[in-house]
Design an enzyme around this catalytic site. Structure first.
Site, PDB file in Angstrom:
ATOM      1  N   LYS A  57     -26.352  36.945  44.443  1.00  0.00           N
ATOM      2  CA  LYS A  57     -25.383  36.857  43.333  1.00  0.00           C
ATOM      3  C   LYS A  57     -23.997  36.454  43.824  1.00  0.00           C
ATOM      4  CE  LYS A  57     -28.430  38.469  40.314  1.00  0.00           C
ATOM      5  NZ  LYS A  57     -29.617  38.641  41.183  1.00  0.00           N
TER       6      LYS A  57
ATOM      7  N   ASP B 184     -22.180  32.755  45.270  1.00  0.00           N
ATOM      8  CA  ASP B 184     -22.467  31.367  45.624  1.00  0.00           C
ATOM      9  C   ASP B 184     -22.006  30.987  47.026  1.00  0.00           C
ATOM     10  OD1 ASP B 184     -19.788  31.523  44.898  1.00  0.00           O
ATOM     11  OD2 ASP B 184     -19.818  29.775  43.590  1.00  0.00           O
TER      12      ASP B 184
ATOM     13  N   HIS C 128       6.205   7.147   7.925  1.00  0.00           N
ATOM     14  CA  HIS C 128       5.504   8.009   6.957  1.00  0.00           C
ATOM     15  C   HIS C 128       4.323   7.270   6.321  1.00  0.00           C
ATOM     16  CE1 HIS C 128       8.902  10.873   7.130  1.00  0.00           C
ATOM     17  NE2 HIS C 128       9.655   9.782   7.124  1.00  0.00           N
TER      18      HIS C 128
ATOM     19  N   GLN D 139      -4.896  35.649  47.574  1.00  0.00           N
ATOM     20  CA  GLN D 139      -6.240  35.278  48.035  1.00  0.00           C
ATOM     21  C   GLN D 139      -6.604  33.880  47.535  1.00  0.00           C
ATOM     22  OE1 GLN D 139     -10.177  37.447  47.054  1.00  0.00           O
ATOM     23  NE2 GLN D 139      -9.454  38.400  48.950  1.00  0.00           N
TER      24      GLN D 139
ATOM     25  N   SER E  67     -23.553   2.508   9.322  1.00  0.00           N
ATOM     26  CA  SER E  67     -23.926   3.601   8.433  1.00  0.00           C
ATOM     27  C   SER E  67     -25.417   3.570   8.183  1.00  0.00           C
ATOM     28  CB  SER E  67     -23.167   3.479   7.104  1.00  0.00           C
ATOM     29  OG  SER E  67     -23.707   4.339   6.119  1.00  0.00           O
TER      30      SER E  67
ATOM     31  N   ASN F 111     -17.149   0.936  10.940  1.00  0.00           N
ATOM     32  CA  ASN F 111     -16.255   2.092  11.060  1.00  0.00           C
ATOM     33  C   ASN F 111     -15.590   2.147  12.435  1.00  0.00           C
ATOM     34  OD1 ASN F 111     -17.220   2.918   8.491  1.00  0.00           O
ATOM     35  ND2 ASN F 111     -18.970   3.917   9.465  1.00  0.00           N
TER      36      ASN F 111
ATOM     37  N   SER G  40     -14.766  31.260  36.235  1.00  0.00           N
ATOM     38  CA  SER G  40     -15.725  30.753  35.247  1.00  0.00           C
ATOM     39  C   SER G  40     -15.088  29.681  34.371  1.00  0.00           C
ATOM     40  CB  SER G  40     -16.234  31.911  34.378  1.00  0.00           C
ATOM     41  OG  SER G  40     -15.141  32.604  33.779  1.00  0.00           O
TER      42      SER G  40
ATOM     43  N   VAL H  63     -15.726  24.934  34.201  1.00  0.00           N
ATOM     44  CA  VAL H  63     -15.895  24.092  33.017  1.00  0.00           C
ATOM     45  C   VAL H  63     -14.720  23.131  32.847  1.00  0.00           C
ATOM     46  CG1 VAL H  63     -16.118  24.087  30.498  1.00  0.00           C
ATOM     47  CG2 VAL H  63     -17.257  25.860  31.856  1.00  0.00           C
TER      48      VAL H  63
END
Length: 433
Positions: A67, A69, A141, A212, A262, A270, A307, A311
């Site tokens: 457990k 790595d 605008h 660390q 479509s 589109n 963690s 990602v």
């Protein structure tokens, strides 16, 4: 990141194979440093460098039990190296290896993104000159304002790309930092010379003060720059999406042979590429926000950041690389319709000249308030009755007290609005033509 958005070269940088190769690169650099200080025999170092390797499946098998790595990696390497593996990881903590190797991966990825940025910056320059003399309506605008050059849009994006290149150069410098200083960064079981020698071999600078871990504001800065690049991409994409609307249709992204827009309506073309880029930009910005949450860790270190980083760092690098390349293809083959631009200019009955009329009346001696009232009254009638603004002015007795027919007609000359474009181009591009 899902395969759909992963380009091969960037995907390889964030592959498990490359990650562990970088870990091994760090471990060997440290062994070389120990050998320079006489703590590892030369023949042992030679054996380590010859035999050091790993098997990804074996690492996974070991990690399923331990457990951890890094321990799984070290055990798998030790199985390949044999007894002299006792010199590997000497005096180190896991983060020494993981954070230093992560810096190497981030730098690899950043350099790839830098190439992407340079490439699209040059495309913006090319398009800026191609459409320098193409007149279109400027909008604020979403409403007609005053005419401008379509090429200026690309010049604007060119300048922003330049700023993002500058930001990325700075971020690369900030993330090119390693840490080989032991459990809480105090060099208690490893002398500072090891860090100096090993990082020099790796082309990294030392973290001046470490716990660390390497401090996470560095990673947050890098991801913030990626978020700014994504924001630039979305800025371009949103502009193209607006220009592609049926009611506007001044430009549209390429629609390739065999493409279908479509499942229900065969006529549809589109702006799906640009919409895709807008959506992915949201992910990149969200991930950047998570990087700020990683800055504050408990005392000298916890792993709440770990963690998240597994990602957000690979994913943002993968996404921005994909986005820059997809935008490049859209801009390269962008369909531009100058005739439609001129047609759209006339949709507001010449009202875009209202400021010129205002200034002309002020020059004749009217107060700003008086001139504004006269111009606005005619402008609102033009819009309400769909009548040319110039005709109303020519028939307004109050206006004609101050402006002749020739003066009014000269106000409506379209080229007036682009007479200083050359000045802007010289400021952006120098003396290029």
């Amino acid at each position: 990141m899902i395969q759909r958005y992963t380009r091969q070269q960037m995907g390889e940088i964030w592959s498990p194979e490359n990650k562990f190769r970088k870990w091994l690169e760090v471990e060997i650099a440290v062994c070389e440093a120990w050998a320079e200080l006489g703590k590892i025999p030369k023949d042992a170092l030679k054996e380590i460098k010859e035999k050091a390797d790993f098997d990804l499946k074996r690492i996974d098998e070991i990690e399923a039990t331990v457990k951890h790595d890094v321990i799984a990696f070290l055990t798998a390497v030790a199985e390949k190296v044999g007894p002299v593996s006792r010199y590997i990881h000497m005096g180190l903590t896991s983060s020494d290896v993981v954070d230093t190797a992560l810096a190497l991966q981030m730098r690899q990825a950043a350099e790839l993104i830098m190439n992407d940025l340079e490439k699209i910056k040059e495309l913006f320059r090319e398009k800026a000159f191609q459409y320098k003399d193409t007149i279109c309506m400027g909008r604020s605008h979403g409403v007609h304002a005053e005419p401008t050059s379509f090429g200026l849009r690309f010049a604007l994006w060119y300048e922003e790309a330049k700023r993002n290149i500058d930001r990325l150069v700075s971020a690369i410098d900030r993330i090119s930092v390693g840490k080989i200083s032991g459990a809480v960064g105090t060099f208690s079981n490893i002398p500072p010379q090891i860090e100096e020698i090993a990082l020099r071999k790796l082309g990294l600078k030392p973290e001046p003060v470490a716990t660390q871990v390497v401090q996470r504001d560095r990673h947050a800065e890098f991801l913030s720059v990626l978020a700014l690049i994504a924001a630039m991409i979305e800025k371009v994409a949103v502009e193209i999406r607006h220009l592609q609307r049926t009611e506007v249709l001044e430009a549209e992204e390429p629609f390739t042979a065999g493409q279908k827009g479509s499942s229900a309506m065969p006529h549809k073309r589109n702006p799906v590429g640009c919409e895709n880029l807008s959506g992915l930009a949201r992910l990149v910005r969200s991930n950047a926000f998570a990087s700020f949450e990683n800055i504050a860790l408990w005392h000298d270190r916890d792993i709440s950041h770990s963690s998240v980083e597994r990602v957000i760092i690979p994913d943002n690098c993968i996404l921005v690389d994909y986005m820059l390349n997809r935008l490049y293809e859209i801009i390269k083959d962008l369909r531009v319709y100058p005739e439609r631009m001129l047609k759209n200019i006339e949709l507001s009955f010449g009202l875009y000249n209202s400021q010129r009329v205002l200034l002309a009346l002020i020059e004749k001696g009217l107060t700003r308030e008086e001139a504004y009232r006269i111009v606005q009254s005619n402008a609102m009638q033009s819009w309400k009755d769909s009548k040319p603004f110039m005709d109303l002015l020519l028939n307004d007795s109050e206006v004609r007290k101050y402006l002749t027919e020739g003066e009014i007609k000269s106000i409506f000359e379209l080229n007036y609005y682009t007479r200083n474009i050359e000045f802007i181009y010289k400021r952006v591009f120098g003396d290029e033509d």
